[in-house]
Enzyme design. Sequence first.
Site, PDB file in Angstrom:
ATOM      1  N   LYS A  52       6.301  54.093  66.261  1.00  0.00           N
ATOM      2  CA  LYS A  52       6.325  54.860  65.024  1.00  0.00           C
ATOM      3  C   LYS A  52       5.431  56.094  65.058  1.00  0.00           C
ATOM      4  O   LYS A  52       5.712  57.099  64.389  1.00  0.00           O
ATOM      5  CB  LYS A  52       5.904  53.972  63.858  1.00  0.00           C
ATOM      6  CG  LYS A  52       6.950  52.973  63.402  1.00  0.00           C
ATOM      7  CD  LYS A  52       8.061  53.658  62.626  1.00  0.00           C
ATOM      8  CE  LYS A  52       8.955  52.646  61.928  1.00  0.00           C
ATOM      9  NZ  LYS A  52      10.000  53.308  61.119  1.00  0.00           N
ATOM     10  N   SER A  62       9.522  47.236  70.420  1.00  0.00           N
ATOM     11  CA  SER A  62       9.195  48.374  69.575  1.00  0.00           C
ATOM     12  C   SER A  62       7.799  48.350  68.968  1.00  0.00           C
ATOM     13  O   SER A  62       7.290  49.389  68.563  1.00  0.00           O
ATOM     14  CB  SER A  62      10.236  48.519  68.461  1.00  0.00           C
ATOM     15  OG  SER A  62      10.308  47.341  67.681  1.00  0.00           O
TER      16      SER A  62
END
Length: 404
Positions: free
Chosen positions: A55, A305
Amino acid sequence: MTQPQVTYDDVVAARKVLADVLVHTPVVHSRALSEIVGGPVHLKCENLQRAGSFKVRGAYVRIARLTAEERARGVVAASAGNHAQGVALSAGLLGAKATVYMPEGAPLPKVAATRAYGADVVFAGQTVDAGLDAARKHAEQTGAIFIHPFDHPDVIAGQGTVGLEILDQVPDAGTIVVPVGGGGLAAGVALAVKSLRPGVRIVGVQAERAAAYPASLAAGHPLTVEPASTMADGIAVGRPGDLTFDLIHYLVDNVMTVTEEEISRALLLVLERSKQVVEPAGVAGVAALLAHPHAFEPPVVGVLSGGNIDPLLLAKVLRHGLAAAGRYLAFRIRLSDRPGALATLLARLADLGANVLDVVHERVDSRLHLDEAEVLVHLETKGPGHCDEVLGALRRDGYKLFFG
Protein backbone atom coordinates in the site's frame (compact mmCIF):
# COMPACT_ATOMS: atom_id res chain seq x y z
CA MET A 1 -12.42 -0.24 -23.22
CA THR A 2 -12.72 3.50 -22.66
CA GLN A 3 -9.52 5.50 -22.61
CA PRO A 4 -8.00 4.65 -19.21
CA GLN A 5 -7.12 7.40 -16.79
CA VAL A 6 -3.95 5.53 -15.88
CA THR A 7 -1.51 4.12 -18.43
CA TYR A 8 1.55 1.91 -18.60
CA ASP A 9 3.71 5.03 -18.87
CA ASP A 10 2.25 6.19 -15.55
CA VAL A 11 3.42 2.94 -13.93
CA VAL A 12 6.92 3.41 -15.35
CA ALA A 13 6.97 6.99 -14.06
CA ALA A 14 5.77 5.80 -10.64
CA ARG A 15 8.66 3.35 -10.50
CA LYS A 16 11.08 6.26 -10.83
CA VAL A 17 9.34 8.14 -8.03
CA LEU A 18 9.69 5.12 -5.74
CA ALA A 19 13.21 4.09 -6.77
CA ASP A 20 15.10 5.51 -3.78
CA VAL A 21 12.27 5.26 -1.25
CA LEU A 22 10.91 1.71 -1.07
CA VAL A 23 12.20 -1.85 -0.90
CA HIS A 24 12.54 -3.89 -4.08
CA THR A 25 10.91 -6.85 -2.35
CA PRO A 26 12.23 -10.36 -2.98
CA VAL A 27 10.61 -13.23 -4.81
CA VAL A 28 11.08 -16.62 -3.11
CA HIS A 29 10.50 -20.04 -4.61
CA SER A 30 8.01 -22.28 -2.79
CA ARG A 31 8.81 -25.95 -3.16
CA ALA A 32 5.68 -26.95 -1.23
CA LEU A 33 3.35 -25.00 -3.50
CA SER A 34 5.27 -26.06 -6.60
CA GLU A 35 4.61 -29.71 -5.72
CA ILE A 36 0.91 -28.98 -5.20
CA VAL A 37 0.47 -26.98 -8.42
CA GLY A 38 2.70 -29.18 -10.56
CA GLY A 39 5.11 -26.47 -11.66
CA PRO A 40 7.21 -23.60 -10.29
CA VAL A 41 5.48 -21.31 -7.79
CA HIS A 42 7.11 -18.14 -6.50
CA LEU A 43 5.97 -15.70 -3.82
CA LYS A 44 6.39 -11.94 -4.20
CA CYS A 45 7.01 -10.80 -0.63
CA GLU A 46 5.30 -7.44 -0.28
CA ASN A 47 4.90 -8.35 3.39
CA LEU A 48 8.54 -7.27 3.64
CA GLN A 49 7.84 -3.81 2.16
CA ARG A 50 8.20 -0.66 4.26
CA ALA A 51 5.12 -0.26 6.46
CA GLY A 52 4.44 -3.96 5.92
CA SER A 53 2.50 -3.97 2.64
CA PHE A 54 2.30 -2.88 -1.00
CA LYS A 55 0.00 0.00 0.00
CA VAL A 56 2.85 2.41 0.62
CA ARG A 57 3.68 2.35 -3.11
CA GLY A 58 0.46 3.98 -4.23
CA ALA A 59 0.22 6.26 -1.20
CA TYR A 60 3.72 7.64 -1.73
CA VAL A 61 3.22 8.28 -5.45
CA ARG A 62 -0.10 10.04 -4.77
CA ILE A 63 1.29 12.33 -2.07
CA ALA A 64 4.57 12.96 -3.92
CA ARG A 65 2.61 14.34 -6.87
CA LEU A 66 0.71 16.88 -4.77
CA THR A 67 1.83 20.48 -5.01
CA ALA A 68 3.61 22.07 -2.06
CA GLU A 69 0.43 24.05 -1.34
CA GLU A 70 -1.68 20.88 -1.34
CA ARG A 71 0.71 19.04 0.98
CA ALA A 72 0.62 22.01 3.34
CA ARG A 73 -3.15 21.46 3.70
CA GLY A 74 -2.53 17.93 4.94
CA VAL A 75 -3.84 14.59 3.73
CA VAL A 76 -6.66 12.36 4.95
CA ALA A 77 -7.37 8.69 4.33
CA ALA A 78 -9.50 5.77 5.48
CA SER A 79 -8.22 2.25 5.99
CA ALA A 80 -8.43 -0.95 8.03
CA GLY A 81 -4.68 -0.67 8.51
CA ASN A 82 -2.32 -1.13 5.57
CA HIS A 83 -3.30 1.95 3.56
CA ALA A 84 -3.32 3.83 6.87
CA GLN A 85 0.29 2.93 7.51
CA GLY A 86 1.26 3.61 3.91
CA VAL A 87 -0.27 7.09 4.01
CA ALA A 88 1.18 7.85 7.45
CA LEU A 89 4.71 6.81 6.42
CA SER A 90 4.53 8.57 3.06
CA ALA A 91 3.14 11.77 4.52
CA GLY A 92 5.93 11.81 7.11
CA LEU A 93 8.59 11.31 4.45
CA LEU A 94 7.10 14.11 2.32
CA GLY A 95 6.40 16.58 5.12
CA ALA A 96 2.59 16.47 5.15
CA LYS A 97 0.27 16.13 8.15
CA ALA A 98 -1.87 12.96 7.92
CA THR A 99 -5.26 12.11 9.45
CA VAL A 100 -6.49 8.54 9.07
CA TYR A 101 -10.00 7.21 9.73
CA MET A 102 -10.00 3.58 10.83
CA PRO A 103 -12.88 1.20 11.65
CA GLU A 104 -13.70 0.72 15.30
CA GLY A 105 -12.08 -2.55 16.27
CA ALA A 106 -9.22 -2.17 13.79
CA PRO A 107 -6.26 -4.39 14.77
CA LEU A 108 -4.34 -2.68 17.57
CA PRO A 109 -0.87 -3.19 16.03
CA LYS A 110 -2.05 -1.44 12.84
CA VAL A 111 -3.48 1.44 14.87
CA ALA A 112 -0.28 1.74 16.91
CA ALA A 113 1.93 1.63 13.81
CA THR A 114 -0.14 4.28 12.04
CA ARG A 115 0.23 6.59 15.01
CA ALA A 116 3.93 5.77 15.28
CA TYR A 117 4.43 7.00 11.70
CA GLY A 118 2.98 10.34 12.81
CA ALA A 119 -0.66 10.24 11.72
CA ASP A 120 -3.69 11.26 13.77
CA VAL A 121 -6.05 8.27 14.01
CA VAL A 122 -9.82 8.76 14.22
CA PHE A 123 -12.25 5.84 14.57
CA ALA A 124 -15.37 5.87 12.40
CA GLY A 125 -17.94 3.09 12.01
CA GLN A 126 -17.39 -0.62 11.64
CA THR A 127 -16.21 -0.79 8.01
CA VAL A 128 -13.71 0.79 5.65
CA ASP A 129 -16.60 2.21 3.64
CA ALA A 130 -17.86 4.11 6.69
CA GLY A 131 -14.37 5.46 7.17
CA LEU A 132 -14.23 6.57 3.53
CA ASP A 133 -17.37 8.63 4.02
CA ALA A 134 -15.93 10.24 7.15
CA ALA A 135 -12.60 10.94 5.44
CA ARG A 136 -14.32 12.64 2.48
CA LYS A 137 -16.31 14.87 4.86
CA HIS A 138 -13.08 15.74 6.67
CA ALA A 139 -11.53 16.73 3.35
CA GLU A 140 -14.51 18.94 2.46
CA GLN A 141 -14.48 20.65 5.85
CA THR A 142 -10.74 21.21 6.23
CA GLY A 143 -9.32 21.36 2.71
CA ALA A 144 -7.11 18.32 3.35
CA ILE A 145 -6.39 16.16 0.30
CA PHE A 146 -8.23 12.85 0.31
CA ILE A 147 -5.94 9.91 -0.48
CA HIS A 148 -8.15 7.13 -1.80
CA PRO A 149 -6.95 3.61 -0.89
CA PHE A 150 -7.34 2.30 -4.45
CA ASP A 151 -9.44 4.35 -6.88
CA HIS A 152 -7.00 7.01 -8.13
CA PRO A 153 -4.61 6.95 -11.12
CA ASP A 154 -1.52 7.72 -9.02
CA VAL A 155 -2.41 5.01 -6.50
CA ILE A 156 -3.04 2.43 -9.22
CA ALA A 157 0.21 3.39 -10.96
CA GLY A 158 2.14 3.00 -7.72
CA GLN A 159 0.67 -0.44 -7.07
CA GLY A 160 1.46 -1.40 -10.67
CA THR A 161 5.16 -1.21 -9.91
CA VAL A 162 4.73 -4.60 -8.21
CA GLY A 163 3.94 -6.02 -11.65
CA LEU A 164 7.05 -4.50 -13.23
CA GLU A 165 9.22 -6.01 -10.49
CA ILE A 166 7.61 -9.44 -10.93
CA LEU A 167 8.43 -9.48 -14.64
CA ASP A 168 12.03 -8.51 -13.85
CA GLN A 169 12.31 -11.26 -11.24
CA VAL A 170 10.29 -14.02 -12.96
CA PRO A 171 10.41 -13.18 -16.70
CA ASP A 172 8.79 -16.49 -17.68
CA ALA A 173 5.78 -16.09 -15.35
CA GLY A 174 2.66 -17.76 -16.72
CA THR A 175 0.16 -16.67 -14.05
CA ILE A 176 0.19 -13.94 -11.41
CA VAL A 177 -2.25 -14.34 -8.51
CA VAL A 178 -3.22 -11.20 -6.61
CA PRO A 179 -5.41 -10.56 -3.53
CA VAL A 180 -8.30 -8.20 -4.34
CA GLY A 181 -10.15 -5.80 -2.09
CA GLY A 182 -10.97 -2.54 -3.84
CA GLY A 183 -8.78 -3.66 -6.72
CA GLY A 184 -5.89 -1.18 -6.81
CA LEU A 185 -3.18 -3.82 -6.69
CA ALA A 186 -4.81 -6.15 -9.22
CA ALA A 187 -5.61 -3.28 -11.58
CA GLY A 188 -2.09 -1.87 -11.42
CA VAL A 189 -0.38 -5.24 -11.78
CA ALA A 190 -2.65 -6.20 -14.69
CA LEU A 191 -2.00 -2.90 -16.48
CA ALA A 192 1.76 -3.19 -16.09
CA VAL A 193 2.04 -6.87 -16.95
CA LYS A 194 -0.46 -7.02 -19.82
CA SER A 195 1.24 -4.02 -21.45
CA LEU A 196 4.49 -5.98 -21.68
CA ARG A 197 3.34 -9.61 -21.67
CA PRO A 198 -0.31 -9.90 -22.82
CA GLY A 199 -0.21 -13.69 -22.53
CA VAL A 200 0.41 -13.73 -18.78
CA ARG A 201 -2.78 -14.65 -16.90
CA ILE A 202 -3.77 -12.38 -14.04
CA VAL A 203 -6.06 -13.95 -11.43
CA GLY A 204 -7.62 -11.93 -8.62
CA VAL A 205 -8.72 -13.55 -5.35
CA GLN A 206 -11.29 -12.26 -2.87
CA ALA A 207 -12.45 -13.53 0.51
CA GLU A 208 -15.75 -15.32 -0.01
CA ARG A 209 -17.33 -13.31 2.80
CA ALA A 210 -16.39 -9.96 1.21
CA ALA A 211 -16.54 -10.54 -2.54
CA ALA A 212 -17.93 -7.59 -4.48
CA TYR A 213 -16.11 -8.30 -7.74
CA PRO A 214 -17.70 -11.54 -9.01
CA ALA A 215 -21.22 -10.09 -8.91
CA SER A 216 -20.02 -6.73 -10.21
CA LEU A 217 -18.19 -8.31 -13.15
CA ALA A 218 -21.26 -10.38 -13.97
CA ALA A 219 -23.41 -7.23 -13.92
CA GLY A 220 -20.91 -5.20 -15.93
CA HIS A 221 -20.65 -2.40 -13.37
CA PRO A 222 -19.64 -1.95 -9.72
CA LEU A 223 -22.12 -3.27 -7.18
CA THR A 224 -22.16 -2.75 -3.44
CA VAL A 225 -22.21 -5.73 -1.10
CA GLU A 226 -22.24 -5.82 2.68
CA PRO A 227 -19.00 -7.53 3.72
CA ALA A 228 -19.50 -10.21 6.35
CA SER A 229 -16.98 -10.73 9.11
CA THR A 230 -13.76 -12.16 7.68
CA MET A 231 -10.27 -12.70 9.01
CA ALA A 232 -9.05 -11.08 5.76
CA ASP A 233 -9.98 -7.57 6.93
CA GLY A 234 -7.46 -5.99 4.55
CA ILE A 235 -9.55 -6.96 1.50
CA ALA A 236 -13.02 -6.55 3.04
CA VAL A 237 -14.24 -3.77 0.72
CA GLY A 238 -17.93 -3.42 -0.09
CA ARG A 239 -17.70 -1.81 -3.53
CA PRO A 240 -15.11 -1.91 -6.34
CA GLY A 241 -13.63 1.39 -7.42
CA ASP A 242 -14.75 2.84 -10.74
CA LEU A 243 -11.24 3.04 -12.20
CA THR A 244 -10.14 -0.28 -10.73
CA PHE A 245 -13.29 -2.03 -11.91
CA ASP A 246 -12.76 -0.84 -15.49
CA LEU A 247 -9.16 -2.10 -15.55
CA ILE A 248 -9.97 -5.40 -13.85
CA HIS A 249 -12.97 -5.94 -16.11
CA TYR A 250 -10.81 -5.76 -19.23
CA LEU A 251 -7.40 -6.92 -18.06
CA VAL A 252 -7.83 -9.48 -15.26
CA ASP A 253 -8.57 -12.97 -16.55
CA ASN A 254 -10.51 -14.26 -13.55
CA VAL A 255 -11.59 -13.24 -10.06
CA MET A 256 -12.26 -16.14 -7.69
CA THR A 257 -13.11 -16.47 -4.00
CA VAL A 258 -11.67 -18.43 -1.08
CA THR A 259 -13.16 -19.51 2.24
CA GLU A 260 -11.99 -18.73 5.75
CA GLU A 261 -10.70 -22.31 6.10
CA GLU A 262 -8.70 -21.99 2.88
CA ILE A 263 -7.21 -18.68 4.03
CA SER A 264 -6.16 -20.12 7.38
CA ARG A 265 -4.58 -23.18 5.74
CA ALA A 266 -2.65 -20.87 3.40
CA LEU A 267 -1.39 -18.71 6.25
CA LEU A 268 -0.16 -21.81 8.08
CA LEU A 269 1.60 -23.18 4.99
CA VAL A 270 3.33 -19.88 4.18
CA LEU A 271 4.51 -19.54 7.79
CA GLU A 272 5.71 -23.13 8.12
CA ARG A 273 7.20 -23.75 4.70
CA SER A 274 8.24 -20.30 3.41
CA LYS A 275 8.99 -18.72 6.81
CA GLN A 276 6.93 -15.65 5.91
CA VAL A 277 4.66 -13.89 8.42
CA VAL A 278 1.67 -12.75 6.36
CA GLU A 279 -1.76 -11.39 7.28
CA PRO A 280 -4.88 -13.28 6.16
CA ALA A 281 -5.66 -10.88 3.30
CA GLY A 282 -2.10 -11.26 2.10
CA VAL A 283 -2.38 -15.03 1.55
CA ALA A 284 -5.63 -14.99 -0.43
CA GLY A 285 -3.71 -15.90 -3.59
CA VAL A 286 -1.99 -18.81 -1.89
CA ALA A 287 -5.37 -19.97 -0.58
CA ALA A 288 -6.62 -20.12 -4.17
CA LEU A 289 -3.59 -22.18 -5.21
CA LEU A 290 -4.31 -24.68 -2.43
CA ALA A 291 -8.02 -24.85 -3.22
CA HIS A 292 -7.66 -25.11 -7.02
CA PRO A 293 -4.09 -26.24 -7.72
CA HIS A 294 -4.69 -27.19 -11.35
CA ALA A 295 -6.39 -23.92 -12.32
CA PHE A 296 -3.13 -22.00 -12.68
CA GLU A 297 -0.58 -22.21 -15.50
CA PRO A 298 2.95 -22.29 -14.07
CA PRO A 299 5.27 -20.67 -13.48
CA VAL A 300 2.98 -18.99 -10.95
CA VAL A 301 3.74 -15.89 -8.90
CA GLY A 302 1.55 -15.34 -5.84
CA VAL A 303 1.67 -11.87 -4.32
CA LEU A 304 1.92 -11.85 -0.52
CA SER A 305 0.37 -8.41 -0.27
CA GLY A 306 0.89 -7.63 3.42
CA GLY A 307 2.29 -8.86 6.71
CA ASN A 308 0.64 -6.66 9.32
CA ILE A 309 -1.10 -9.18 11.55
CA ASP A 310 -2.10 -8.86 15.19
CA PRO A 311 -0.22 -11.56 17.16
CA LEU A 312 -3.47 -12.50 18.94
CA LEU A 313 -5.20 -12.97 15.59
CA LEU A 314 -2.19 -14.92 14.34
CA ALA A 315 -2.56 -17.38 17.22
CA LYS A 316 -6.27 -17.85 16.48
CA VAL A 317 -5.75 -18.20 12.73
CA LEU A 318 -2.94 -20.70 13.17
CA ARG A 319 -5.19 -22.83 15.37
CA HIS A 320 -7.89 -22.50 12.72
CA GLY A 321 -5.37 -23.49 10.06
CA LEU A 322 -4.18 -26.49 12.06
CA ALA A 323 -7.78 -27.65 12.40
CA ALA A 324 -8.41 -27.16 8.67
CA ALA A 325 -5.27 -29.16 7.92
CA GLY A 326 -6.36 -31.98 10.25
CA ARG A 327 -3.62 -31.30 12.79
CA TYR A 328 -5.76 -29.90 15.56
CA LEU A 329 -8.74 -31.67 17.08
CA ALA A 330 -11.29 -30.50 19.65
CA PHE A 331 -14.20 -32.50 21.05
CA ARG A 332 -16.22 -33.11 24.21
CA ILE A 333 -16.23 -36.56 25.78
CA ARG A 334 -18.43 -38.08 28.50
CA LEU A 335 -16.74 -39.92 31.37
CA SER A 336 -17.88 -41.75 34.48
CA ASP A 337 -17.45 -39.39 37.41
CA ARG A 338 -15.10 -41.62 39.38
CA PRO A 339 -11.47 -41.40 40.49
CA GLY A 340 -9.01 -42.21 37.70
CA ALA A 341 -11.43 -41.79 34.76
CA LEU A 342 -9.69 -38.68 33.41
CA ALA A 343 -6.24 -40.19 33.98
CA THR A 344 -7.29 -43.27 32.02
CA LEU A 345 -8.49 -41.12 29.11
CA LEU A 346 -5.29 -39.08 29.03
CA ALA A 347 -3.18 -42.25 29.12
CA ARG A 348 -5.20 -43.63 26.20
CA LEU A 349 -4.65 -40.45 24.19
CA ALA A 350 -0.93 -40.70 24.89
CA ASP A 351 -0.95 -44.32 23.64
CA LEU A 352 -2.60 -43.08 20.44
CA GLY A 353 0.17 -40.52 19.90
CA ALA A 354 -2.05 -37.43 20.37
CA ASN A 355 -0.57 -34.44 22.19
CA VAL A 356 -3.05 -32.98 24.71
CA LEU A 357 -2.99 -29.17 24.55
CA ASP A 358 -5.83 -28.33 26.90
CA VAL A 359 -8.44 -30.05 29.09
CA VAL A 360 -11.54 -28.49 30.66
CA HIS A 361 -13.37 -30.71 33.19
CA GLU A 362 -17.11 -30.08 33.79
CA ARG A 363 -19.10 -31.91 36.50
CA VAL A 364 -22.15 -29.67 37.02
CA ASP A 365 -24.37 -29.35 33.96
CA SER A 366 -28.05 -30.06 33.34
CA ARG A 367 -27.10 -32.34 30.43
CA LEU A 368 -25.11 -34.67 32.68
CA HIS A 369 -26.31 -37.52 34.88
CA LEU A 370 -25.21 -37.51 38.50
CA ASP A 371 -22.53 -40.11 37.78
CA GLU A 372 -21.18 -38.37 34.64
CA ALA A 373 -18.56 -35.73 33.89
CA GLU A 374 -17.75 -34.05 30.61
CA VAL A 375 -14.30 -33.09 29.36
CA LEU A 376 -13.46 -30.64 26.56
CA VAL A 377 -10.21 -31.85 25.00
CA HIS A 378 -7.92 -30.00 22.57
CA LEU A 379 -5.39 -32.21 20.80
CA GLU A 380 -2.49 -31.77 18.43
CA THR A 381 -2.48 -34.58 15.86
CA LYS A 382 -0.34 -35.68 12.93
CA GLY A 383 -2.91 -35.08 10.21
CA PRO A 384 -6.39 -36.08 9.02
CA GLY A 385 -5.61 -39.81 9.09
CA HIS A 386 -4.38 -39.59 12.67
CA CYS A 387 -7.56 -37.67 13.66
CA ASP A 388 -9.69 -40.49 12.28
CA GLU A 389 -7.52 -43.06 14.08
CA VAL A 390 -7.89 -41.28 17.44
CA LEU A 391 -11.64 -40.79 17.15
CA GLY A 392 -12.20 -44.34 15.94
CA ALA A 393 -10.19 -45.83 18.81
CA LEU A 394 -12.06 -43.78 21.42
CA ARG A 395 -15.43 -44.83 20.03
CA ARG A 396 -14.36 -48.48 20.04
CA ASP A 397 -13.35 -48.02 23.68
CA GLY A 398 -16.94 -47.01 24.40
CA TYR A 399 -16.46 -43.27 24.90
CA LYS A 400 -19.26 -40.89 23.89
CA LEU A 401 -17.92 -38.04 21.73
CA PHE A 402 -19.59 -34.71 20.96
CA PHE A 403 -18.54 -31.88 18.62
CA GLY A 404 -19.44 -28.22 18.33
